[in-house]
Motif scaffolding. Sequence first.
Motif, PDB file in Angstrom:
ATOM      1  N   ASP A   1      13.241  12.213  -1.936  1.00  0.00           N
ATOM      2  CA  ASP A   1      12.387  11.834  -0.803  1.00  0.00           C
ATOM      3  C   ASP A   1      11.448  10.687  -1.156  1.00  0.00           C
ATOM      4  OD1 ASP A   1      13.559  13.772   0.726  1.00  0.00           O
ATOM      5  OD2 ASP A   1      11.911  15.215   0.578  1.00  0.00           O
ATOM      6  N   LEU A   2      10.941  10.687  -2.384  1.00  0.00           N
ATOM      7  CA  LEU A   2       9.971   9.655  -2.770  1.00  0.00           C
ATOM      8  C   LEU A   2      10.643   8.348  -3.174  1.00  0.00           C
ATOM      9  CD1 LEU A   2       7.390  11.774  -4.794  1.00  0.00           C
ATOM     10  CD2 LEU A   2       6.929  10.435  -2.742  1.00  0.00           C
ATOM     11  N   VAL A   3      11.699   8.453  -3.957  1.00  0.00           N
ATOM     12  CA  VAL A   3      12.352   7.235  -4.466  1.00  0.00           C
ATOM     13  C   VAL A   3      13.238   6.608  -3.384  1.00  0.00           C
ATOM     14  CG1 VAL A   3      13.923   6.341  -6.239  1.00  0.00           C
ATOM     15  CG2 VAL A   3      12.253   8.106  -6.842  1.00  0.00           C
TER      16      VAL A   3
ATOM     17  N   GLY B   1       1.899   6.859  -6.633  1.00  0.00           N
ATOM     18  CA  GLY B   1       0.938   7.915  -6.963  1.00  0.00           C
ATOM     19  C   GLY B   1       1.551   9.291  -6.782  1.00  0.00           C
ATOM     20  N   LEU B   2       2.284   9.465  -5.683  1.00  0.00           N
ATOM     21  CA  LEU B   2       2.904  10.774  -5.419  1.00  0.00           C
ATOM     22  C   LEU B   2       3.979  11.076  -6.459  1.00  0.00           C
ATOM     23  CD1 LEU B   2       3.168  10.575  -1.533  1.00  0.00           C
ATOM     24  CD2 LEU B   2       1.659  12.060  -2.867  1.00  0.00           C
TER      25      LEU B   2
ATOM     26  N   PRO C   1      11.182   4.289 -11.919  1.00  0.00           N
ATOM     27  CA  PRO C   1      10.119   3.978 -10.970  1.00  0.00           C
ATOM     28  C   PRO C   1      10.491   4.351  -9.529  1.00  0.00           C
ATOM     29  CG  PRO C   1      11.410   2.024 -11.370  1.00  0.00           C
ATOM     30  CD  PRO C   1      12.052   3.133 -12.160  1.00  0.00           C
ATOM     31  N   VAL C   2       9.491   4.364  -8.693  1.00  0.00           N
ATOM     32  CA  VAL C   2       9.690   4.728  -7.288  1.00  0.00           C
ATOM     33  C   VAL C   2      10.519   3.665  -6.546  1.00  0.00           C
ATOM     34  CG1 VAL C   2       7.627   3.639  -6.276  1.00  0.00           C
ATOM     35  CG2 VAL C   2       8.417   5.878  -5.431  1.00  0.00           C
ATOM     36  N   SER C   3      10.555   2.457  -7.091  1.00  0.00           N
ATOM     37  CA  SER C   3      11.260   1.359  -6.425  1.00  0.00           C
ATOM     38  C   SER C   3      12.760   1.324  -6.746  1.00  0.00           C
ATOM     39  CB  SER C   3      10.628   0.025  -6.856  1.00  0.00           C
ATOM     40  OG  SER C   3      10.621  -0.039  -8.273  1.00  0.00           O
ATOM     41  N   ALA C   4      13.263   2.331  -7.470  1.00  0.00           N
ATOM     42  CA  ALA C   4      14.665   2.300  -7.903  1.00  0.00           C
ATOM     43  C   ALA C   4      15.625   2.268  -6.713  1.00  0.00           C
ATOM     44  CB  ALA C   4      14.960   3.510  -8.781  1.00  0.00           C
ATOM     45  N   TRP C   5      16.692   1.553  -6.908  1.00  0.00           N
ATOM     46  CA  TRP C   5      17.755   1.430  -5.903  1.00  0.00           C
ATOM     47  C   TRP C   5      18.848   2.458  -6.194  1.00  0.00           C
ATOM     48  CZ3 TRP C   5      18.731  -2.644  -2.198  1.00  0.00           C
ATOM     49  CH2 TRP C   5      20.078  -2.780  -1.801  1.00  0.00           C
TER      50      TRP C   5
ATOM     51  N   ARG D   1       0.828  -1.196   0.000  1.00  0.00           N
ATOM     52  CA  ARG D   1       0.000   0.000   0.000  1.00  0.00           C
ATOM     53  C   ARG D   1       0.875   1.264   0.000  1.00  0.00           C
ATOM     54  NH1 ARG D   1      -3.624  -0.360   4.586  1.00  0.00           N
ATOM     55  NH2 ARG D   1      -4.702  -1.967   3.437  1.00  0.00           N
ATOM     56  N   SER D   2       1.967   1.247   0.816  1.00  0.00           N
ATOM     57  CA  SER D   2       2.798   2.449   0.855  1.00  0.00           C
ATOM     58  C   SER D   2       3.563   2.625  -0.457  1.00  0.00           C
ATOM     59  CB  SER D   2       3.732   2.428   2.065  1.00  0.00           C
ATOM     60  OG  SER D   2       4.814   1.608   1.839  1.00  0.00           O
ATOM     61  N   LEU D   3       3.878   1.478  -1.127  1.00  0.00           N
ATOM     62  CA  LEU D   3       4.529   1.591  -2.432  1.00  0.00           C
ATOM     63  C   LEU D   3       3.565   2.228  -3.429  1.00  0.00           C
ATOM     64  CD1 LEU D   3       7.181   0.926  -3.821  1.00  0.00           C
ATOM     65  CD2 LEU D   3       6.237  -1.255  -4.507  1.00  0.00           C
TER      66      LEU D   3
END
Length: 211
Positions: free
Chosen positions: A133-135, A14-15, A45-49, A7-9
């Motif tokens: 902050d997001l990624v 979305g943000l 993507p937001v999941s990037a390392w 859910r937080s991902l």
Amino acid sequence: MARSVSRSLTLSEGLLAELHTEMRMCRRCLSAGFSVTPAAVFSGPVSAWFMIVGQAPGASEAETGRPFNGSSGQRLFGWLAQAGWDEGVFRGTQYVTAITKCYPGKSSSGKGDRAPTREEQALCAPFLKRELDLVQPRVVVPVGSLAVQRFLGQTRLSDVVGTVIDRPDDRCIVPLPHPSGVSLWLNRSENQERVRQALAHLQRLHPQLQA
Ligand code: SF4
């Protein structure tokens, strides 16, 4: 637990999508009188390392909307291949952005592109902060002096390329020089060795190679 993580991902996705829309619509530099091409360029993507942070996009990037699309990108992705990254996989799974996101145009000398002014950098800085902050990348790779100094303050490439700078926020910085042919820094063999060391660090930090 898995549900709250996903859910937080989703929330972060979305943000990030909202931020991307805002960046694409941004005309702050034009309104301030700078002759940029208003088409913010970034990807990932937001999941990037990993997060690569360049100086600013060039003409080819502005035309295609693809970061590091031109000859600089060929060299950069050649380097990343030495660190174990396939270009398509990297582009699809990791984040690529810049200090300023719109093409600043050619330099008045005709040699390369214009470096964004301090004022343009300041206008765009809140976007980079929000991306970070997001990624929440674990590894930030500033590319070129301007980006390196944003993260490390006044320093010389020769002092930091080839090193890993650990941050208290559990993030590390692995600086690279700008891969464009304009820079003469890369012509020196000792600097080429520094780049080799940086790529070895990036390979060690590659998430899929850590298992
Ligand atoms: S460079 Fe950044 S602040 Fe300037 S117009 Fe583009 S997105 Fe906006």
